[in-house]
Scaffold this active site. Sequence first.
Site, PDB file in Angstrom:
ATOM      1  N   ASP A  31       2.128   0.287 -10.531  1.00 14.99           N
ATOM      2  CA  ASP A  31       2.012   0.051  -9.090  1.00 14.99           C
ATOM      3  C   ASP A  31       1.233  -1.245  -8.891  1.00 14.99           C
ATOM      4  O   ASP A  31       0.875  -1.924  -9.864  1.00 14.99           O
ATOM      5  CB  ASP A  31       1.335   1.252  -8.389  1.00 14.99           C
ATOM      6  CG  ASP A  31       1.934   1.478  -6.999  1.00 14.99           C
ATOM      7  OD1 ASP A  31       1.874   0.536  -6.173  1.00 14.99           O
ATOM      8  OD2 ASP A  31       2.476   2.561  -6.746  1.00 14.99           O
ATOM      9  N   HIS A  35       5.684  -2.692  -4.734  1.00 14.53           N
ATOM     10  CA  HIS A  35       4.599  -2.085  -5.529  1.00 14.53           C
ATOM     11  C   HIS A  35       4.502  -2.744  -6.904  1.00 14.53           C
ATOM     12  O   HIS A  35       4.330  -2.073  -7.922  1.00 14.53           O
ATOM     13  CB  HIS A  35       4.824  -0.570  -5.656  1.00 14.53           C
ATOM     14  CG  HIS A  35       4.545   0.174  -4.373  1.00 14.53           C
ATOM     15  ND1 HIS A  35       3.283   0.383  -3.883  1.00 14.53           N
ATOM     16  CD2 HIS A  35       5.379   0.732  -3.460  1.00 14.53           C
ATOM     17  CE1 HIS A  35       3.345   1.051  -2.736  1.00 14.53           C
ATOM     18  NE2 HIS A  35       4.609   1.260  -2.453  1.00 14.53           N
ATOM     19  N   GLU A  82       8.892   1.250  -0.041  1.00 12.26           N
ATOM     20  CA  GLU A  82       7.914   0.369   0.597  1.00 12.26           C
ATOM     21  C   GLU A  82       7.953  -1.059   0.051  1.00 12.26           C
ATOM     22  O   GLU A  82       6.962  -1.553  -0.478  1.00 12.26           O
ATOM     23  CB  GLU A  82       6.510   0.967   0.447  1.00 12.26           C
ATOM     24  CG  GLU A  82       6.390   2.339   1.103  1.00 12.26           C
ATOM     25  CD  GLU A  82       5.010   2.944   0.964  1.00 12.26           C
ATOM     26  OE1 GLU A  82       4.512   3.474   1.952  1.00 12.26           O
ATOM     27  OE2 GLU A  82       4.440   2.925  -0.157  1.00 12.26           O
TER      28      GLU A  82
END
Length: 559
Positions: free
Chosen positions: A192, A263, A333
């Site tokens: 991440d 990410h 995202e």
Amino acid sequence: MTAETSSAQSTSAETASAGLVPAPNSAGPAGGDGFVLDAATTLYAGPGTGTTERWLRSTVGAATGLPFPPGDRAAPGGITLLVDDTLEPEGYRLRTGSGTGVEIRGGSAVGVFWGAQTLRQLLGSGAFRAAPAGGEGPRTLPAVTIEDAPRFSWRGTMLDVARHFTQKTDVLRFLDLLAAHKLNVFHFHLVDDQGWRIEIKRHPRLTEVGAWRARSKWGHRGSDLWDEKPHGGYYTQDDIREIVAYAAERHITVVPEIGVPGHSQAAIAAYPELGNTDVIDTDALSPWDDWGVSPNVLAPTDATLRFYEEVLEEVLELFPAETSPYIHLGGDECPKDQWKRSPVAQARIAELGLDGEDGLQSWMIRHFDTWLTARGRRLIGWDEILEGGLAPGATVSSWRGYGGGVTAAEAGHDVVMCPEQHVYLDHRQHGGPDEPMPIGYVRTLEDVYRFEPVPPTLSPEAAAHVIGTQANVWTEVMQDRSRVDYQVFPRLAAFAEVAWSALPAPAERDFAGFEARMAGHYRRLDALGVAYRPPGGPLPWQKRPGVKGFPREGAPPNV
Ligand code: ACM
């Protein structure tokens, strides 16, 4: 003799089987006398039951001090393990009694293993210790017959080891906790913005640089506090092999997650050419020390695709197809601001005739869908991979609610239901001020128990594409193992019952009955050393007074 042993000895068949978590399909007295386990109790392991044989000796044997010498099929009376393919592959039938001993028949090696997990629960909480706690005498099992099989084939838990690193030994312990709850998928969130946690030999800077950050946010959005202690860690390739083998011994599938294209700040910090160098100074990036969604995403270049193919080549070698058919590529995202401003990204959109930035993301995911399919694997991604068009072979982790999963299932794609409103275990367990660094919605033990993975509006064909459900454990505010334990337990026990047991519709579920069984299950968790949230609220050292989290208001309705 301890109180616990004597109470186990006097337990009737009804109360022993009623204490099981997750609840079996059926359990009842078998008639006749119970069976006494002692040092002479033998263990006969039929063909294909070696994992359970090893597990029983190393785990239940260690806890009880019973050696389980090898038995003889022709002389029943000890513990007998058999594969019986008239049963469902993950199903089992467990019979105990003075004449039978203990017989576990499973539809495959997997079902035998789940039957052995049930046996351990019948033996009392002492069977969850690492060594006898004293006074371990003979143990009497009531005479019972249990018939059982899971509702879903995907009964998962995701652990985020990127935001806070989980030591390898704690990953192994986590796998044992999953197995104890008959959960069979470990989604391993390995990378991440804040850290890259898997050694990749061809690209060593991923861990040399990407595995370490200088400091960490202490709390979440509302907090202006920092933990100035450097943080990091990663798994060597041998560590990964060990974790995968340990999971396989417990019939747990590992789903590694290597997220693209969002990410990805830790990867870009390690290899700045992976980022949008025509828009930002990627040389200036380091693994992120804050939480949220980083704007720094991968550049959609051929070089980036090649780099990730090289990473995935090593990932496929480390996670073999037999135990890791699925590879998770994230896809969640991914802010599109840098791509909007990047001439390189815009040229790619024009050259390929893509539908804007969503089309670009979809193109990247499709590329890896084809690449993984050609290598005999299946791509799974978060529900944002629906945007811009779903890759043909993709399975969807539906996290933003049920909607993505419904759309994907109706389009004939497999779905794992893990809506954040229901089964994100980082979310707080109570609305009061004592929850440590409170995140998200209030999701109590009862809320999780009443979570339903399959929306009743789905057609039977679409519902069949819901292959299971998963609880997700994001660790931004879980700095260590006891914080993870606190968030995960006891709710994972309720989740396990949702995933395994044939429960009625949410409103009709017997939560009081579940709570009554939990009274015994807390003793098992105590024996295992799990720092769960007590029913009465956090203990003093489980609180984090004054450290702000990111709570959200409202009570999301169940389906
Ligand atoms: C997610 O929670 N971003 C999948």
